[in-house]
Design a protein around this motif. Structure first.
Motif, mmCIF file in Angstrom:
data_model
loop_
_atom_site.group_PDB
_atom_site.id
_atom_site.type_symbol
_atom_site.label_atom_id
_atom_site.label_comp_id
_atom_site.label_asym_id
_atom_site.label_seq_id
_atom_site.Cartn_x
_atom_site.Cartn_y
_atom_site.Cartn_z
ATOM 1 N N PRO A 2 -5.625 11.304 -5.107
ATOM 2 C CA PRO A 2 -6.190 11.842 -3.905
ATOM 3 C C PRO A 2 -7.199 10.947 -3.304
ATOM 4 C CG PRO A 2 -6.246 13.642 -5.884
ATOM 5 C CD PRO A 2 -5.749 12.224 -6.125
ATOM 6 N N TYR A 3 -7.885 10.195 -4.136
ATOM 7 C CA TYR A 3 -8.896 9.115 -3.626
ATOM 8 C C TYR A 3 -8.105 8.114 -2.876
ATOM 9 C CZ TYR A 3 -12.248 11.444 -6.575
ATOM 10 O OH TYR A 3 -13.080 12.357 -7.305
ATOM 11 N N LEU A 4 -6.931 7.629 -3.254
ATOM 12 C CA LEU A 4 -6.341 6.414 -2.726
ATOM 13 C C LEU A 4 -5.718 6.859 -1.379
ATOM 14 C CD1 LEU A 4 -4.774 4.962 -5.920
ATOM 15 C CD2 LEU A 4 -6.728 3.850 -4.740
ATOM 16 N N ARG A 5 -5.061 8.007 -1.285
ATOM 17 C CA ARG A 5 -4.290 8.360 -0.095
ATOM 18 C C ARG A 5 -5.601 8.430 0.965
ATOM 19 N NH1 ARG A 5 0.637 9.401 -0.633
ATOM 20 N NH2 ARG A 5 1.590 9.977 -2.601
ATOM 21 N N SER A 6 -6.700 8.647 0.754
ATOM 22 C CA SER A 6 -7.793 8.956 1.752
ATOM 23 C C SER A 6 -8.719 7.381 2.117
ATOM 24 C CB SER A 6 -8.683 9.839 1.639
ATOM 25 O OG SER A 6 -9.451 9.710 0.275
ATOM 26 N N ASP A 7 -8.283 6.599 1.257
ATOM 27 C CA ASP A 7 -8.950 5.300 1.148
ATOM 28 C C ASP A 7 -8.207 4.070 2.243
ATOM 29 O OD1 ASP A 7 -10.447 3.021 0.718
ATOM 30 O OD2 ASP A 7 -10.503 3.280 -1.397
ATOM 31 N N ARG A 8 -8.840 3.820 3.186
ATOM 32 C CA ARG A 8 -8.527 2.611 4.070
ATOM 33 C C ARG A 8 -8.300 1.330 3.511
ATOM 34 N NH1 ARG A 8 -11.499 4.324 10.130
ATOM 35 N NH2 ARG A 8 -10.402 6.565 10.114
ATOM 36 N N ASP A 9 -9.194 1.380 2.444
ATOM 37 C CA ASP A 9 -9.348 0.039 1.741
ATOM 38 C C ASP A 9 -8.624 -0.124 0.448
ATOM 39 O OD1 ASP A 9 -11.150 -0.946 3.698
ATOM 40 O OD2 ASP A 9 -12.853 -0.370 2.555
ATOM 41 N N ARG A 10 -7.487 0.720 0.389
ATOM 42 C CA ARG A 10 -6.971 0.940 -1.001
ATOM 43 C C ARG A 10 -5.972 -0.307 -1.424
ATOM 44 N NH1 ARG A 10 -3.761 5.054 1.905
ATOM 45 N NH2 ARG A 10 -1.601 4.299 2.283
ATOM 46 N N LEU A 11 -5.570 -1.134 -0.513
ATOM 47 C CA LEU A 11 -4.833 -2.287 -0.656
ATOM 48 C C LEU A 11 -5.585 -3.182 -1.647
ATOM 49 C CD1 LEU A 11 -3.047 -3.433 2.692
ATOM 50 C CD2 LEU A 11 -1.890 -2.811 0.398
ATOM 51 N N GLY A 12 -7.039 -3.205 -1.467
ATOM 52 C CA GLY A 12 -7.633 -4.080 -2.292
ATOM 53 C C GLY A 12 -7.878 -3.646 -3.670
ATOM 54 N N GLY A 24 0.710 -1.090 -0.060
ATOM 55 C CA GLY A 24 0.044 0.153 -0.095
ATOM 56 C C GLY A 24 0.717 1.125 -0.079
ATOM 57 N N ASP A 25 2.202 1.145 -0.443
ATOM 58 C CA ASP A 25 2.876 2.430 -0.417
ATOM 59 C C ASP A 25 2.847 3.130 -1.558
ATOM 60 O OD1 ASP A 25 5.002 4.177 -0.389
ATOM 61 O OD2 ASP A 25 6.408 2.579 0.628
ATOM 62 N N LEU A 26 1.977 4.106 -1.813
ATOM 63 C CA LEU A 26 1.649 4.657 -3.154
ATOM 64 C C LEU A 26 3.081 5.753 -3.425
ATOM 65 C CD1 LEU A 26 -1.738 6.357 -2.599
ATOM 66 C CD2 LEU A 26 -1.235 4.647 -4.051
ATOM 67 N N ASP A 27 3.796 5.999 -2.636
ATOM 68 C CA ASP A 27 4.945 6.783 -2.917
ATOM 69 C C ASP A 27 5.868 6.101 -4.005
ATOM 70 O OD1 ASP A 27 4.072 9.222 -1.841
ATOM 71 O OD2 ASP A 27 4.985 8.601 0.103
ATOM 72 N N ILE A 28 6.203 4.730 -3.305
ATOM 73 C CA ILE A 28 7.053 3.777 -4.017
ATOM 74 C C ILE A 28 6.286 3.396 -5.503
ATOM 75 C CG2 ILE A 28 8.290 1.872 -4.120
ATOM 76 C CD1 ILE A 28 9.391 4.045 -2.470
ATOM 77 N N LEU A 29 5.253 3.010 -5.521
ATOM 78 C CA LEU A 29 4.296 2.390 -6.429
ATOM 79 C C LEU A 29 4.164 3.139 -7.468
ATOM 80 C CD1 LEU A 29 2.528 0.060 -7.577
ATOM 81 C CD2 LEU A 29 0.792 1.254 -6.228
ATOM 82 N N ILE A 30 3.918 4.424 -7.284
ATOM 83 C CA ILE A 30 3.492 5.315 -8.585
ATOM 84 C C ILE A 30 4.898 5.488 -9.408
ATOM 85 C CG2 ILE A 30 3.261 7.617 -9.299
ATOM 86 C CD1 ILE A 30 1.300 7.732 -6.782
ATOM 87 N N GLY A 31 5.920 5.690 -9.059
ATOM 88 C CA GLY A 31 7.312 5.901 -9.755
ATOM 89 C C GLY A 31 7.546 4.581 -10.454
ATOM 90 N N TYR A 32 7.523 3.577 -9.947
ATOM 91 C CA TYR A 32 7.946 2.242 -10.319
ATOM 92 C C TYR A 32 6.682 1.862 -11.531
ATOM 93 C CZ TYR A 32 12.026 1.439 -7.576
ATOM 94 O OH TYR A 32 13.296 1.191 -6.945
#
Length: 234
Positions: free
Chosen positions: A180-190, A137-145
């Motif tokens: 913006p949606y994913l950062r505030s979504d507690r269920d984003r892992l899914g 669930g690490d968006l900062d790493i995920l987006i770039g890669y």
């Protein structure tokens, strides 16, 4: 001297554009946020000319809106915009695999003459990093890669820079909408796709049918997420 100045300015232009795009992708520049050339020039300590050119470039990529009197603002994509991005990449990728079914390429850097196989080593490594970040669930790493993974893979599979650049633009825009949606979504892992390695392995084997299935599953998940956003808004 004039040529050297032009190179320096173009380098600054690209660096500023890349930095601002990263700010948008990280969510530090929010949709609808306004700023001027002067503000960005002061922030980076550079002249106005490369900043203006960088902002025009980002506007051409659909990431910024330009207002002659008020400066620039981060473009605000809608759920329908996002759905259109996903549907567009579905059509393009399906067409690529219909026309260019990939041939098997051994995934080993030890074989210097396999061409695409060597290139896929780099893509696979980016895919591994992206998949790990998605599962964490690490968006900062995920987006770039993820962006680099899809750009490299698109160039290899499409074998057409125009198509690859179009898909890259869609990918960046989709992330700009999603962040913006994913950062505030507690269920984003899914909702974070982690099939990068499976896809590149299918392409390496030359299994176009499996590759298409992975891409279609990814796009179907994206459309399901868009429907979820609509339901939440309603």
């Amino acid at each position: 001297m004039a040529a050297s100045a032009a190179v320096t300015r173009n380098t600054l232009r690209r660096q500023i554009a890349d930095a601002l795009r990263d700010e948008v992708l990280a969510g530090r520049l929010q949709p609808g946020q306004e700023f001027t050339v002067k503000q960005i020039a002061e922030q980076y300590g550079v002249s106005a000319t490369p900043v203006r050119e960088a902002l025009v470039d980002l506007s051409a990529q659909g990431l910024l809106d330009s207002d002659q009197h008020r400066g620039f603002r981060v473009h605000q994509f809608t759920v329908d915009d996002y759905r259109g991005m996903v549907e567009a990449r579905m059509l393009v990728v399906d067409g690529i695999f219909r026309r260019h079914a990939p041939a098997p390429a051994p995934l080993t850097a030890a074989v210097p003459d396999v061409g695409i196989g060597v290139a896929l080593v780099s893509v696979r490594r980016r895919g591994e990093a992206a998949a790990r970040a998605a599962r964490a669930g690490d968006l900062d790493i995920l987006i770039g890669y993820d962006i680099r993974y899809w750009r490299e893979l698109g160039r290899l599979v499409a074998a057409n820079d125009y198509i690859a650049d179009f898909l890259h633009r869609l990918r960046v825009q989709a992330w700009v909408f999603s962040v913006p949606y994913l950062r505030s979504d507690r269920d984003r892992l899914g909702w974070l796709w982690s099939g990068h390695v499976d896809l590149v392995d299918a392409i390496t084997r030359g299994d176009a049918q499996a590759a298409v299935a992975y891409v279609r599953a990814h796009n179907a998940q994206s459309l399901e997420w868009a429907d979820r956003l609509d339901r939440q808004a309603g």
